[in-house]
Write an enzyme that holds these catalytic residues in place. Structure first.
Site, PDB file in Angstrom:
ATOM      1  N   LYS A 149     -22.762  93.439  22.594  1.00  0.00           N
ATOM      2  CA  LYS A 149     -24.044  93.799  23.214  1.00  0.00           C
ATOM      3  C   LYS A 149     -25.130  92.788  22.861  1.00  0.00           C
ATOM      4  O   LYS A 149     -25.886  92.359  23.725  1.00  0.00           O
ATOM      5  CB  LYS A 149     -24.502  95.193  22.766  1.00  0.00           C
ATOM      6  CG  LYS A 149     -23.594  96.324  23.207  1.00  0.00           C
ATOM      7  CD  LYS A 149     -24.229  97.690  22.918  1.00  0.00           C
ATOM      8  CE  LYS A 149     -24.467  97.963  21.454  1.00  0.00           C
ATOM      9  NZ  LYS A 149     -23.229  98.118  20.663  1.00  0.00           N
ATOM     10  N   ARG A 201     -22.725  91.725   7.713  1.00  0.00           N
ATOM     11  CA  ARG A 201     -23.873  92.445   7.205  1.00  0.00           C
ATOM     12  C   ARG A 201     -23.371  93.512   6.231  1.00  0.00           C
ATOM     13  O   ARG A 201     -22.180  93.749   6.121  1.00  0.00           O
ATOM     14  CB  ARG A 201     -24.594  93.133   8.377  1.00  0.00           C
ATOM     15  CG  ARG A 201     -24.855  92.193   9.526  1.00  0.00           C
ATOM     16  CD  ARG A 201     -25.637  92.878  10.625  1.00  0.00           C
ATOM     17  NE  ARG A 201     -25.094  94.165  11.006  1.00  0.00           N
ATOM     18  CZ  ARG A 201     -24.911  94.549  12.283  1.00  0.00           C
ATOM     19  NH1 ARG A 201     -25.208  93.727  13.259  1.00  0.00           N
ATOM     20  NH2 ARG A 201     -24.444  95.746  12.547  1.00  0.00           N
ATOM     21  N   ARG A 208     -18.640 103.855  11.674  1.00  0.00           N
ATOM     22  CA  ARG A 208     -19.480 103.505  12.820  1.00  0.00           C
ATOM     23  C   ARG A 208     -18.748 103.723  14.136  1.00  0.00           C
ATOM     24  O   ARG A 208     -19.338 104.169  15.117  1.00  0.00           O
ATOM     25  CB  ARG A 208     -19.966 102.064  12.709  1.00  0.00           C
ATOM     26  CG  ARG A 208     -21.167 101.955  11.776  1.00  0.00           C
ATOM     27  CD  ARG A 208     -21.386 100.548  11.307  1.00  0.00           C
ATOM     28  NE  ARG A 208     -21.699  99.642  12.390  1.00  0.00           N
ATOM     29  CZ  ARG A 208     -21.463  98.337  12.352  1.00  0.00           C
ATOM     30  NH1 ARG A 208     -20.900  97.801  11.305  1.00  0.00           N
ATOM     31  NH2 ARG A 208     -21.787  97.585  13.366  1.00  0.00           N
ATOM     32  N   ARG A 239     -28.526 106.076  21.539  1.00  0.00           N
ATOM     33  CA  ARG A 239     -27.241 106.186  20.873  1.00  0.00           C
ATOM     34  C   ARG A 239     -26.781 107.639  20.800  1.00  0.00           C
ATOM     35  O   ARG A 239     -25.690 107.906  20.308  1.00  0.00           O
ATOM     36  CB  ARG A 239     -27.381 105.649  19.450  1.00  0.00           C
ATOM     37  CG  ARG A 239     -26.468 104.481  19.108  1.00  0.00           C
ATOM     38  CD  ARG A 239     -26.751 104.127  17.660  1.00  0.00           C
ATOM     39  NE  ARG A 239     -25.861 103.106  17.158  1.00  0.00           N
ATOM     40  CZ  ARG A 239     -26.101 101.803  17.184  1.00  0.00           C
ATOM     41  NH1 ARG A 239     -27.179 101.353  17.773  1.00  0.00           N
ATOM     42  NH2 ARG A 239     -25.245 100.963  16.647  1.00  0.00           N
ATOM     43  N   ARG A 277     -15.575  89.245  11.541  1.00  0.00           N
ATOM     44  CA  ARG A 277     -16.993  88.959  11.308  1.00  0.00           C
ATOM     45  C   ARG A 277     -17.326  89.251   9.841  1.00  0.00           C
ATOM     46  O   ARG A 277     -18.038  88.488   9.187  1.00  0.00           O
ATOM     47  CB  ARG A 277     -17.833  89.840  12.240  1.00  0.00           C
ATOM     48  CG  ARG A 277     -19.291  89.476  12.312  1.00  0.00           C
ATOM     49  CD  ARG A 277     -19.941  90.112  13.529  1.00  0.00           C
ATOM     50  NE  ARG A 277     -20.396  91.470  13.274  1.00  0.00           N
ATOM     51  CZ  ARG A 277     -20.908  92.276  14.214  1.00  0.00           C
ATOM     52  NH1 ARG A 277     -21.024  91.871  15.447  1.00  0.00           N
ATOM     53  NH2 ARG A 277     -21.305  93.483  13.899  1.00  0.00           N
TER      54      ARG A 277
HETATM   55  P1  ADP Z   1     -23.861  97.681  15.990  1.00  0.00           P
HETATM   56  O1  ADP Z   1     -23.335  96.471  15.328  1.00  0.00           O
HETATM   57  O2  ADP Z   1     -23.034  98.904  15.749  1.00  0.00           O
HETATM   58  O3  ADP Z   1     -24.189  97.481  17.435  1.00  0.00           O
HETATM   59  P2  ADP Z   1     -26.706  97.885  15.379  1.00  0.00           P
HETATM   60  O4  ADP Z   1     -27.108  96.572  14.845  1.00  0.00           O
HETATM   61  O5  ADP Z   1     -27.104  98.241  16.770  1.00  0.00           O
HETATM   62  O6  ADP Z   1     -25.144  98.080  15.180  1.00  0.00           O
HETATM   63  O7  ADP Z   1     -27.249  99.056  14.420  1.00  0.00           O
HETATM   64  C1  ADP Z   1     -26.969  99.063  13.032  1.00  0.00           C
HETATM   65  C2  ADP Z   1     -27.286 100.430  12.442  1.00  0.00           C
HETATM   66  O8  ADP Z   1     -28.647 100.787  12.682  1.00  0.00           O
HETATM   67  C3  ADP Z   1     -26.479 101.594  13.033  1.00  0.00           C
HETATM   68  O9  ADP Z   1     -25.200 101.728  12.465  1.00  0.00           O
HETATM   69  C4  ADP Z   1     -27.407 102.778  12.722  1.00  0.00           C
HETATM   70  O10 ADP Z   1     -27.308 103.175  11.370  1.00  0.00           O
HETATM   71  C5  ADP Z   1     -28.796 102.183  12.923  1.00  0.00           C
HETATM   72  N1  ADP Z   1     -29.276 102.384  14.328  1.00  0.00           N
HETATM   73  C6  ADP Z   1     -29.506 101.401  15.257  1.00  0.00           C
HETATM   74  N2  ADP Z   1     -29.914 101.916  16.420  1.00  0.00           N
HETATM   75  C7  ADP Z   1     -29.952 103.271  16.248  1.00  0.00           C
HETATM   76  C8  ADP Z   1     -30.272 104.376  17.067  1.00  0.00           C
HETATM   77  N3  ADP Z   1     -30.648 104.205  18.340  1.00  0.00           N
HETATM   78  N4  ADP Z   1     -30.174 105.625  16.544  1.00  0.00           N
HETATM   79  C9  ADP Z   1     -29.808 105.817  15.272  1.00  0.00           C
HETATM   80  N5  ADP Z   1     -29.486 104.831  14.435  1.00  0.00           N
HETATM   81  C10 ADP Z   1     -29.544 103.565  14.898  1.00  0.00           C
END
Ligand code: ADP
Length: 191
Positions: free
Chosen positions: A13, A134, A145, A88, A127
């Protein structure tokens, strides 16, 4: 243009959002990036979110909705935006509908990046092992996740199907080909 990108962790994404941002000159709103920035700046929200993110759980809906509500008022969103990581959950999606309706705007499309979850796990593990990972790239967190995605976020696919805005692209192609498929899906939407 106002878009939502949907897809599990590791679907690409962020990569596609960065390309779309350049192409359409619209803002890239990554809630993950926003939370990581808040965390680095040690704001109250960032500090509260840190532990939740490290477990791979979701930050409370109310917190996320407020962040997005404020963010889409910024001038760089006037021309449009790509939501990456939001909504989400179903309550987040419902709140987004209301936020947009209040501003008399609407989503042009929701694009789902469709991927094979087994291959996905390999990608994220790579990764993590590359050293660029991270804190939430640890194996046990990753599993959580993906599980959180399946239970909380995947229902959005049907939500947006029934709202008639869903487009799907094959996320198992090269970055360039996914981008091309994305363009095609959005052209269809525009006509
Ligand atoms: P990913 O690599 O899963 O796409 P993101 O970078 O989008 O992860 O998000 C990392 C973390 O931030 C998520 O695992 C969650 O804990 C938190 N987070 C991000 N966006 C949201 C959201 N819309 N609602 C709740 N938690 C969120």
């Amino acid at each position: 243009m106002r878009l939502v990108l949907l897809g599990p962790p590791g679907a690409g994404k962020g990569t596609q959002a960065a390309l779309l941002t350049e192409r359409y000159r619209i803002a890239h709103l990554s809630t993950g990036d926003m939370l990581r920035a808040a965390r680095a700046a040690k704001t109250p929200v960032g500090l509260r979110a840190a532990e939740i993110m490290d477990r791979g759980d979701l930050v409370p809906d109310a917190v996320m909705i407020e962040i997005i509500s404020d963010r889409i008022n910024e001038p760089d969103c006037a021309n449009g935006f790509i939501l990456d990581g939001f909504p989400r959950t179903i309550p987040q999606a419902e709140a987004l509908e209301q936020l947009l309706a209040d501003r008399e705007i609407a989503l042009d499309a929701v694009v789902r990046i469709v991927v094979d979850e087994a291959i996905l796990l390999d990608r994220i593990v790579m990764r993590a092992e590359s050293g660029e990972g991270r804190a939430d790239d640890k194996a046990e967190t990753l599993k959580n996740r993906l599980e959180v995605y399946r239970t909380q976020t995947a229902p959005l696919i049907d939500f947006y199907k029934s709202h008639g805005t869903l487009r799907e692209v094959d996320g198992m192609q090269s970055i360039e080909d996914v981008a091309a498929s994305m363009d095609e899906a959005l052209r269809v939407e525009a006509t």
